[in-house]
Enzyme design. Sequence first.
Site, PDB file in Angstrom:
ATOM      1  N   ARG A   1       0.859  -1.183   0.000  1.00  0.00           N
ATOM      2  CA  ARG A   1       0.000   0.000   0.000  1.00  0.00           C
ATOM      3  C   ARG A   1       0.895   1.233   0.000  1.00  0.00           C
ATOM      4  NH1 ARG A   1      -1.092   2.410   4.595  1.00  0.00           N
ATOM      5  NH2 ARG A   1      -1.251   0.547   5.881  1.00  0.00           N
TER       6      ARG A   1
ATOM      7  N   HIS B   1      -3.241   4.080   5.137  1.00  0.00           N
ATOM      8  CA  HIS B   1      -4.397   3.178   5.190  1.00  0.00           C
ATOM      9  C   HIS B   1      -5.664   3.888   4.728  1.00  0.00           C
ATOM     10  CE1 HIS B   1      -7.176   0.116   6.587  1.00  0.00           C
ATOM     11  NE2 HIS B   1      -7.767   1.018   7.350  1.00  0.00           N
TER      12      HIS B   1
ATOM     13  N   TYR C   1       4.841   4.648  11.034  1.00  0.00           N
ATOM     14  CA  TYR C   1       5.123   3.225  11.272  1.00  0.00           C
ATOM     15  C   TYR C   1       5.888   2.537  10.137  1.00  0.00           C
ATOM     16  CZ  TYR C   1       0.680   2.876   8.648  1.00  0.00           C
ATOM     17  OH  TYR C   1      -0.325   3.012   7.725  1.00  0.00           O
TER      18      TYR C   1
END
Length: 376
Positions: free
Chosen positions: A268, A272, A281
């Site tokens: 990705r 998100h 992260y």
Amino acid sequence: MEATGPLSDEGLVQLLDVDGTRVADPDWEPYAAHLTPDALRLAWRLMTITRAFDAEATSLQRQGELGLWVSCLGQEAAQIGSGTAVREPDYVFPSYREHGVALTRDIDLPQMLTLFRGLEHGSWDPVAHSFHLYTLVIGAHSLHATGYAMAMDRDGLVASGSPDKDGAVICYFGDGATSQGDVNEALVFASVNNAPIVFFVQNNQFAISEPTTRQSRVPLAQRADGFGIPRVRVDGNDVIAVHAVTQWALRHARAGQGPVLIEAFTYRMASHTTSDDATRYRTRADEEKWRQRDPIERLKKHLDALGELPQEFRDAVTAETKALGKRTRETVKSWERPALLTMFDHVYAEPHQQVESERAWFDRYQQSFLDEGSHA
């Protein structure tokens, strides 16, 4: 990370390498042999349109026109490769990120944004497009998909003796959903009932901020082994390999041979959702590594090498994406806030006494404010 870990590329089916060069694989080549240059140009066009629409929707959310947006940036090959293997009477159960698959089912992309504007749960006809409404509850739709597949089997739409008329279900979800109870229950039901369903896992390596390494010690495809379900891992950024693998899996299911689990290993490239910050992260180095594996650029290199991506075709696609962007902006900005009572519409297919009672109560509640104003 050990070679057998969840981030390993060991065992991935690949027919197009990172540089756009075809990879020989006699096991899977028969399922991609029908992909002519015209079909590959179509795949490039659909991936390019999906990405342009994704960028436009992200921009609209940043402008406050959408409440949320869920990007599929970087996952276009997994979606277009699999979506173009679907045919009638197959049925698609998406989660909430399958915008590219929706495009292959001829759904008008701007209208999909009613969900993210908070106007409707979905504006497309799930029957006409054989594409269910988006499901925001992680993994819940896998049970619905399995039940639908079981019904197709019992209605004689599978292994009928006429392969051209047989169908199957394909159910999309992400790596995080494989940790949900609903998905595991769906795998149980699909296995013991030999349901004609393909579970398509888009492993983009992060369940929001939780990496795959915190969800499994082995590749996610191996979870199928415990249910007695055949499985395959595929390079999710290779549109040709994804199409081939999905073609095989759907034929397997349509023929009455039961479920299959596909793990499309991808990345990705965006956060998100627009409410997430992926920089918290994951590293820039990792993001740059995966930019070098861009699925659209990979297919472009291949078509360029074949001399099958003429400039006039590229220009036409560019014009198409610009027109879609303009229409998307105009469509979204033209929407007005609906009457609050419309929240009671389409809750059930048939009139429902409880819903109608709640509608009447809410109507009286709204009117009470008007009545108070008239007495002031």
